[in-house]
Scaffold this motif. Sequence first.
Motif, PDB file in Angstrom:
ATOM      1  N   ILE A 134       0.480  -1.178   0.408  1.00  0.00           N
ATOM      2  CA  ILE A 134       0.093  -0.231   0.051  1.00  0.00           C
ATOM      3  C   ILE A 134       0.833   1.466   0.127  1.00  0.00           C
ATOM      4  O   ILE A 134       1.422   1.488   0.302  1.00  0.00           O
ATOM      5  N   VAL A 135       0.458   2.064  -1.198  1.00  0.00           N
ATOM      6  CA  VAL A 135       1.330   3.549  -0.818  1.00  0.00           C
ATOM      7  C   VAL A 135       0.385   4.463  -0.694  1.00  0.00           C
ATOM      8  O   VAL A 135      -0.608   4.623  -1.607  1.00  0.00           O
ATOM      9  N   LYS A 136       0.418   5.564   0.466  1.00  0.00           N
ATOM     10  CA  LYS A 136      -0.688   6.338   0.871  1.00  0.00           C
ATOM     11  C   LYS A 136       0.373   7.312   0.165  1.00  0.00           C
ATOM     12  O   LYS A 136       1.521   8.332   1.047  1.00  0.00           O
ATOM     13  N   GLY A 137      -0.373   8.976  -0.246  1.00  0.00           N
ATOM     14  CA  GLY A 137       0.654   9.998   0.066  1.00  0.00           C
ATOM     15  C   GLY A 137      -0.752  11.503  -0.692  1.00  0.00           C
ATOM     16  O   GLY A 137      -1.485  10.291  -2.167  1.00  0.00           O
ATOM     17  N   LYS A 138      -0.663  12.287  -1.050  1.00  0.00           N
ATOM     18  CA  LYS A 138      -1.036  13.234  -1.532  1.00  0.00           C
ATOM     19  C   LYS A 138      -0.721  13.296  -3.493  1.00  0.00           C
ATOM     20  O   LYS A 138      -1.277  13.533  -3.862  1.00  0.00           O
ATOM     21  N   ASP A 139       0.686  12.837  -3.577  1.00  0.00           N
ATOM     22  CA  ASP A 139       1.580  13.857  -4.413  1.00  0.00           C
ATOM     23  C   ASP A 139       2.205  11.925  -4.984  1.00  0.00           C
ATOM     24  O   ASP A 139       3.322  12.469  -4.607  1.00  0.00           O
ATOM     25  N   LEU A 140       0.820  11.674  -5.886  1.00  0.00           N
ATOM     26  CA  LEU A 140       2.719   9.956  -6.551  1.00  0.00           C
ATOM     27  C   LEU A 140       2.595   9.987  -7.690  1.00  0.00           C
ATOM     28  O   LEU A 140       3.248   9.303  -7.859  1.00  0.00           O
ATOM     29  N   ASP A 141       2.821  11.481  -8.553  1.00  0.00           N
ATOM     30  CA  ASP A 141       3.223  11.306  -9.464  1.00  0.00           C
ATOM     31  C   ASP A 141       4.324  10.949 -10.014  1.00  0.00           C
ATOM     32  O   ASP A 141       5.220  10.203 -10.876  1.00  0.00           O
ATOM     33  N   HIS A 142       4.782  11.186  -9.318  1.00  0.00           N
ATOM     34  CA  HIS A 142       6.596  11.411  -9.258  1.00  0.00           C
ATOM     35  C   HIS A 142       7.126   9.531  -8.926  1.00  0.00           C
ATOM     36  O   HIS A 142       8.664   9.315  -8.767  1.00  0.00           O
ATOM     37  N   VAL A 143       6.497   8.568  -7.947  1.00  0.00           N
ATOM     38  CA  VAL A 143       7.117   7.487  -7.774  1.00  0.00           C
ATOM     39  C   VAL A 143       7.038   6.608  -9.028  1.00  0.00           C
ATOM     40  O   VAL A 143       5.597   6.476  -9.354  1.00  0.00           O
ATOM     41  N   VAL A 144       7.608   5.427  -8.294  1.00  0.00           N
ATOM     42  CA  VAL A 144       7.964   4.870  -8.953  1.00  0.00           C
ATOM     43  C   VAL A 144       7.716   2.875  -8.209  1.00  0.00           C
ATOM     44  O   VAL A 144       8.881   3.494  -7.471  1.00  0.00           O
ATOM     45  N   ILE A 145       7.076   3.037  -8.624  1.00  0.00           N
ATOM     46  CA  ILE A 145       6.768   1.424  -8.620  1.00  0.00           C
ATOM     47  C   ILE A 145       6.744   0.316  -9.157  1.00  0.00           C
ATOM     48  O   ILE A 145       6.227  -0.060  -9.889  1.00  0.00           O
ATOM     49  N   ASN A 146       8.035  -0.692  -8.844  1.00  0.00           N
ATOM     50  CA  ASN A 146       8.329  -1.619  -9.172  1.00  0.00           C
ATOM     51  C   ASN A 146       7.962  -2.746  -8.247  1.00  0.00           C
ATOM     52  O   ASN A 146       9.236  -2.908  -7.339  1.00  0.00           O
ATOM     53  N   GLY A 147       7.072  -3.317  -8.194  1.00  0.00           N
ATOM     54  CA  GLY A 147       7.020  -5.200  -7.683  1.00  0.00           C
ATOM     55  C   GLY A 147       7.116  -4.212  -5.993  1.00  0.00           C
ATOM     56  O   GLY A 147       5.649  -3.652  -5.742  1.00  0.00           O
ATOM     57  N   ARG A 148       7.580  -4.872  -5.122  1.00  0.00           N
ATOM     58  CA  ARG A 148       7.965  -4.432  -3.939  1.00  0.00           C
ATOM     59  C   ARG A 148       8.254  -2.830  -3.233  1.00  0.00           C
ATOM     60  O   ARG A 148       8.358  -3.046  -2.233  1.00  0.00           O
ATOM     61  N   THR A 149       9.389  -2.750  -4.277  1.00  0.00           N
ATOM     62  CA  THR A 149       9.583  -1.792  -4.139  1.00  0.00           C
ATOM     63  C   THR A 149       8.661   0.225  -4.193  1.00  0.00           C
ATOM     64  O   THR A 149       9.230  -0.109  -6.085  1.00  0.00           O
ATOM     65  N   VAL A 150       8.922   0.706  -3.802  1.00  0.00           N
ATOM     66  CA  VAL A 150       8.480   2.193  -4.026  1.00  0.00           C
ATOM     67  C   VAL A 150       9.569   2.836  -3.956  1.00  0.00           C
ATOM     68  O   VAL A 150      10.481   3.399  -2.921  1.00  0.00           O
ATOM     69  N   THR A 151       9.955   3.667  -5.451  1.00  0.00           N
ATOM     70  CA  THR A 151      10.849   4.395  -5.503  1.00  0.00           C
ATOM     71  C   THR A 151      10.447   5.866  -5.745  1.00  0.00           C
ATOM     72  O   THR A 151      10.241   6.572  -6.140  1.00  0.00           O
ATOM     73  N   VAL A 152      10.984   6.533  -4.492  1.00  0.00           N
ATOM     74  CA  VAL A 152      11.539   7.700  -4.716  1.00  0.00           C
ATOM     75  C   VAL A 152      12.350   8.692  -6.058  1.00  0.00           C
ATOM     76  O   VAL A 152      13.718   8.451  -5.230  1.00  0.00           O
ATOM     77  N   PRO A 153      12.697   8.533  -7.037  1.00  0.00           N
ATOM     78  CA  PRO A 153      14.060   8.870  -8.591  1.00  0.00           C
ATOM     79  C   PRO A 153      14.758  10.117  -7.943  1.00  0.00           C
ATOM     80  O   PRO A 153      13.954  11.140  -7.472  1.00  0.00           O
ATOM     81  N   SER A 154      15.631  10.128  -7.529  1.00  0.00           N
ATOM     82  CA  SER A 154      16.479  10.903  -7.849  1.00  0.00           C
ATOM     83  C   SER A 154      16.699  12.810  -9.176  1.00  0.00           C
ATOM     84  O   SER A 154      15.675  12.457 -10.008  1.00  0.00           O
ATOM     85  N   GLY A 155      15.547  13.886  -8.305  1.00  0.00           N
ATOM     86  CA  GLY A 155      15.719  14.567  -8.867  1.00  0.00           C
ATOM     87  C   GLY A 155      14.142  14.924  -8.780  1.00  0.00           C
ATOM     88  O   GLY A 155      13.431  16.420  -9.583  1.00  0.00           O
ATOM     89  N   SER A 156      13.042  13.570  -8.484  1.00  0.00           N
ATOM     90  CA  SER A 156      11.891  13.896  -8.319  1.00  0.00           C
ATOM     91  C   SER A 156      10.969  14.444  -6.688  1.00  0.00           C
ATOM     92  O   SER A 156      12.118  14.134  -6.109  1.00  0.00           O
ATOM     93  N   LYS A 157       9.923  15.056  -6.240  1.00  0.00           N
ATOM     94  CA  LYS A 157       9.665  16.055  -5.767  1.00  0.00           C
ATOM     95  C   LYS A 157       8.445  15.471  -5.284  1.00  0.00           C
ATOM     96  O   LYS A 157       7.674  15.542  -5.640  1.00  0.00           O
ATOM     97  N   VAL A 158       8.378  14.534  -3.988  1.00  0.00           N
ATOM     98  CA  VAL A 158       6.877  14.266  -3.701  1.00  0.00           C
ATOM     99  C   VAL A 158       6.647  15.254  -2.298  1.00  0.00           C
ATOM    100  O   VAL A 158       6.551  15.360  -1.353  1.00  0.00           O
TER     101      VAL A 158
END
Lengths: 205, 190
Positions: free
Chosen positions: A117-141
């Motif tokens: 489960i991933v919760k947050g208001k701003d998830l546009d920049h979040v990358v979900i891969n399997g069970r890994t949730v990544t906030v890539p460098s350069g992006s902002k949540v």
Amino acid sequence: MDCKQATSLMHEYLDDELFGEEALSLQRHLQECPSCQMHFKELEQAELMLFATIKRSSLSASDELVDRIMKSIPSQQKQRAWLQWVKRHPALTAAAMFLLVMLFSTISLWNSDDQLIVKGKDLDHVVINGRTVTVPSGSKVAGNLTVENGTAEIYGEVEGNLTVIDGSYYQASTAKILGEVRSIDQALDWLWYRITNTFTEVAYR
Amino acid sequence: MVDHFDVRLVKLARQGDQEAFADLVDVYKDKIFHLAYRMLSNRHEAEDIVQETFLRVYKNWERYDEKQKFSTWLYRIATNLCIDRLRKRKPNYYLDAGMNDQEGLDGYTLIPGDERTPESEYLLTETQQTIHYAIEGLPAKYKSVVILRYLQELSLSEISDVLDMPVTTVKTRLHRGREFLRKKLQHKVL
């Protein structure tokens, strides 16, 4: 004195409540009135028979009755003590009941629920891969990010709190987390999180 | 002196001393049994009443007012339990009564037999039986007053405390009960 009055005085006498003048006048009436005399005699006899019966008959309950009574008592007391406590502390009882229900529901949820489960208001920049949730460098949540049952990998920026429940997180050197980082992987911590969250949710509504 | 002993036992029992409570049961069980037996004319039910009375005492210590005599409180509980039972029993009462009147000898007749009377005192046993039936036939509201008066030898004011009714009512009921018994016993005496 008429006979009706005499009868009522007879009863007073038998109640041990007739003295002096009244007693004498009853006596006088009895000497003159044979029917009242008979009445009085019968009453006296009935009275004597009743008293005699009592004195002679020493009725007693069976011997094991005391044991029976004493055995029936302690269990009663435990129940009472418990009930009394409940009666005396209604608020505490309600709170305890609430916590108990919460505990059971959350524990069952915690055990059964292993979906990511991933919760947050701003998830546009979040990358979900399997069970890994990544906030890539350069992006902002913008805001909080909560990850349940998965791994959070932070390369970029999180403006709020990061909460990882029943999982792990990795924070790269480039990561920037403005809020708190919390990792929850114990039932009790999670319970606490649930309760405080419930209250804040309720408060904000 | 007996009262003083009582007060101490009651205090201890109230604080949860089981031994003191057992002593209280021991001191009063026969009195309560006797009372219940006279009210209900049945050994088994009378023992039930004794048990129930002490259970109520145990459960309701907080309601006991120490200014009141313990025995008064105890009799009150027992009498109320008996009256309740008599009330519940009422539908069957007529059947029972009819049977007793016709035959005069049935299950109840055996009851006076266990009143620990020596067999030699046959006459007395018969008198006792007569009284037993006379008391049994008393209407319930006179019964409790009469029984408390003659069996427990309580004063009128004590009875008024036990039954929670004015002394004048107690008096009226006692007088009516006494008249009732007089009529019942009139031709059977001596």
